[in-house]
Structures are given as structure tokens and as C-alpha cells.
Motif scaffolding. Structure first.
Motif, PDB file in Angstrom:
ATOM      1  N   GLY A  21       0.818  -1.208   0.000  1.00 31.41           N
ATOM      2  CA  GLY A  21       0.000   0.000   0.000  1.00 31.41           C
ATOM      3  C   GLY A  21       0.852   1.257   0.000  1.00 31.41           C
ATOM      4  N   ARG A  22       1.917   1.246   0.792  1.00 32.46           N
ATOM      5  CA  ARG A  22       2.825   2.391   0.832  1.00 32.46           C
ATOM      6  C   ARG A  22       3.498   2.584  -0.519  1.00 32.46           C
ATOM      7  NH1 ARG A  22       7.798   3.848   0.994  1.00 32.46           N
ATOM      8  NH2 ARG A  22       8.600   1.758   0.846  1.00 32.46           N
ATOM      9  N   SER A  23       3.926   1.492  -1.127  1.00 36.80           N
ATOM     10  CA  SER A  23       4.564   1.573  -2.443  1.00 36.80           C
ATOM     11  C   SER A  23       3.585   2.082  -3.497  1.00 36.80           C
ATOM     12  CB  SER A  23       5.102   0.204  -2.859  1.00 36.80           C
ATOM     13  OG  SER A  23       6.136  -0.204  -2.008  1.00 36.80           O
ATOM     14  N   ALA A  24       2.341   1.622  -3.421  1.00 38.91           N
ATOM     15  CA  ALA A  24       1.334   2.068  -4.386  1.00 38.91           C
ATOM     16  C   ALA A  24       1.060   3.561  -4.224  1.00 38.91           C
ATOM     17  CB  ALA A  24       0.049   1.263  -4.214  1.00 38.91           C
ATOM     18  N   ARG A  25       0.948   4.026  -2.978  1.00 38.16           N
ATOM     19  CA  ARG A  25       0.723   5.465  -2.743  1.00 38.16           C
ATOM     20  C   ARG A  25       1.899   6.285  -3.263  1.00 38.16           C
ATOM     21  NH1 ARG A  25      -1.172   3.434   2.000  1.00 38.16           N
ATOM     22  NH2 ARG A  25       0.717   3.943   3.134  1.00 38.16           N
ATOM     23  N   LEU A  26       3.110   5.807  -3.009  1.00 39.49           N
ATOM     24  CA  LEU A  26       4.293   6.514  -3.476  1.00 39.49           C
ATOM     25  C   LEU A  26       4.342   6.550  -5.004  1.00 39.49           C
ATOM     26  CD1 LEU A  26       6.929   7.963  -2.749  1.00 39.49           C
ATOM     27  CD2 LEU A  26       8.040   5.731  -2.636  1.00 39.49           C
ATOM     28  N   SER A  27       4.033   5.427  -5.650  1.00 45.08           N
ATOM     29  CA  SER A  27       4.029   5.377  -7.112  1.00 45.08           C
ATOM     30  C   SER A  27       2.977   6.313  -7.694  1.00 45.08           C
ATOM     31  CB  SER A  27       3.765   3.950  -7.594  1.00 45.08           C
ATOM     32  OG  SER A  27       4.826   3.112  -7.244  1.00 45.08           O
ATOM     33  N   GLU A  28       1.799   6.320  -7.098  1.00 47.02           N
ATOM     34  CA  GLU A  28       0.732   7.201  -7.580  1.00 47.02           C
ATOM     35  C   GLU A  28       1.116   8.668  -7.387  1.00 47.02           C
ATOM     36  OE1 GLU A  28      -2.440   8.654  -9.406  1.00 47.02           O
ATOM     37  OE2 GLU A  28      -1.888   6.537  -9.377  1.00 47.02           O
ATOM     38  N   PHE A  29       1.705   8.995  -6.254  1.00 43.28           N
ATOM     39  CA  PHE A  29       2.121  10.372  -6.009  1.00 43.28           C
ATOM     40  C   PHE A  29       3.222  10.774  -6.989  1.00 43.28           C
ATOM     41  CE2 PHE A  29       4.389  13.761  -3.715  1.00 43.28           C
ATOM     42  CZ  PHE A  29       3.335  14.637  -3.535  1.00 43.28           C
TER      43      PHE A  29
END
Length: 195
Positions: free
Chosen positions: A89-97
Motif C-alpha cells: 500500500g505504501r509503495s502504491a501510494r508513493l508510485s501514484e504520487f
């Protein structure tokens, strides 16, 4: 792969040892009971009742211990899985940002390209006016050329920032945000200073 080996060492091996020990314990207890108390398999229900009580008293706690080990293994599996979900989830948020920041930079680059086109048009228009009218508007021409040079320098910085953001690995959203913010302030502190 190393984490799987570590996991098997951490829980797989102890659980397998516990199950094997339980099996050996059951065989030893049964053979002990039959050789000492019963002289073989009995046909009497009283002897079977005594055997059940004996087995339940000795093997029941052993089974409970193995069950406890299995339960702890299940809890550990769930905690590992939860940690992976949190990390994903953290990686997905970082990628989206990161994708959002790259789109922002792309929009800024397009804005500067339009500004450059406008300044180019101004330079051509002023030069054409000076040629036709014979009047010297060198101040206007110098200002338009200065604006064009500034916009070209700033678009170069924006493109460089965009490439850096796309190629760098960031650990947190805040780290990425700081990189983009400091890069935009370097491009033009008057436009991008958000206080």
C-alpha cells in the motif's frame, strides 16, 4: 527467497519437529501402556477405559502444545502478510504520487513551451515592425529576447527535474514532495514559492 528460508527455519522446522515428536510420543506412550499395564491388547472395556484416560492425560497436553505451535505459526503468517499489505500500500501510494508529480511537471513544461512560443512571436513581431517602420524598438526587442532566454532556461530546468524525479527512487511521499518543491523553487522562486 531468503525470507522464505528464514520463515521455514522460524516456524516450519519447529512445527515439523513438534509433529514428529508427537508421533514418537504417542507410539512410546501406547507401547509403554500395553507392555506395563496390559500385557498386550485387551478385550475388556475397563482396560480400554483406563487406556483412554491414560492417553488423554499424557497425549492431550502434547497435542495442545503442537496446536499452540501451529496457532503461533498461523498468527506469524498473518502478521507477515499484513506487513506485506502495508508495504504494498505504501509503495502504491508513493508510485501514484510520483506519477501525479510527473504529470504536474509535464503541465508546467507545456506551459513554458506556450510561453516560449509567445515570446518567439513577440520577437518576430517586434523585429518585423522595426524593419517596416524603421523605428528602433530595441528596448522592447531586448525585453522579449530576455523573456525568451529566461523561459528557455526555466524549461530546461523543469525537464531536468522531471527526469530526476522519474529516475530516482524515493522512500517516502514527503521525500518526493521535498525534491519536487526544491526543484521548482530552483526553476523560478517567484512563481513556485508557495510559502
Amino acid at each position: 527467497m531468503e525470507s522464505e528460508v528464514e520463515f521455514v527455519y522460524r516456524w516450519g522446522r519447529p512445527l515439523n519437529i513438534a509433529l514428529l515428536s508427537l508421533g514418537v510420543f504417542v507410539v512410546v506412550v501406547a507401547s509403554f501402556y500395553f507392555s506395563i499395564f496390559n500385557n498386550g491388547i485387551s478385550k475388556s472395556s475397563d482396560n480400554w477405559s483406563d487406556f483412554g484416560t491414560f492417553v488423554g492425560g499424557l497425549i492431550g497436553p502434547a497435542i495442545s502444545l503442537v496446536t499452540l505451535i501451529a496457532l503461533l505459526r498461523t498468527i506469524d503468517l498473518q502478521l507477515d502478510q499484513s506487513a506485506h499489505f502495508v508495504e504494498d500500500g505504501r509503495s502504491a501510494r508513493l508510485s501514484e504520487f510520483k506519477a501525479t508529480q510527473l504529470r504536474l511537471l509535464d503541465q508546467q513544461i507545456l506551459m513554458y513551451e506556450r510561453m516560449i512560443d509567445r515570446y518567439d512571436t513577440d520577437v518576430v513581431r517586434i523585429s518585423e515592425y522595426m524593419r517596416r517602420s524603421g523605428s528602433a524598438r530595441t528596448e522592447d526587442l531586448n525585453k522579449a529576447n530576455q523573456n525568451l532566454a529566461t523561459a528557455e532556461r526555466e524549461i530546461k530546468c523543469l525537464i531536468q527535474l522531471s527526469v530526476e524525479v522519474s529516475l530516482m527512487d524515493f522512500d517516502t511521499v514527503d521525500e518526493l514532495r521535498e525534491k519536487v518543491k526544491s526543484g521548482l523553487l530552483t526553476v523560478n522562486s517567484k512563481i513556485y514559492d508557495l510559502g
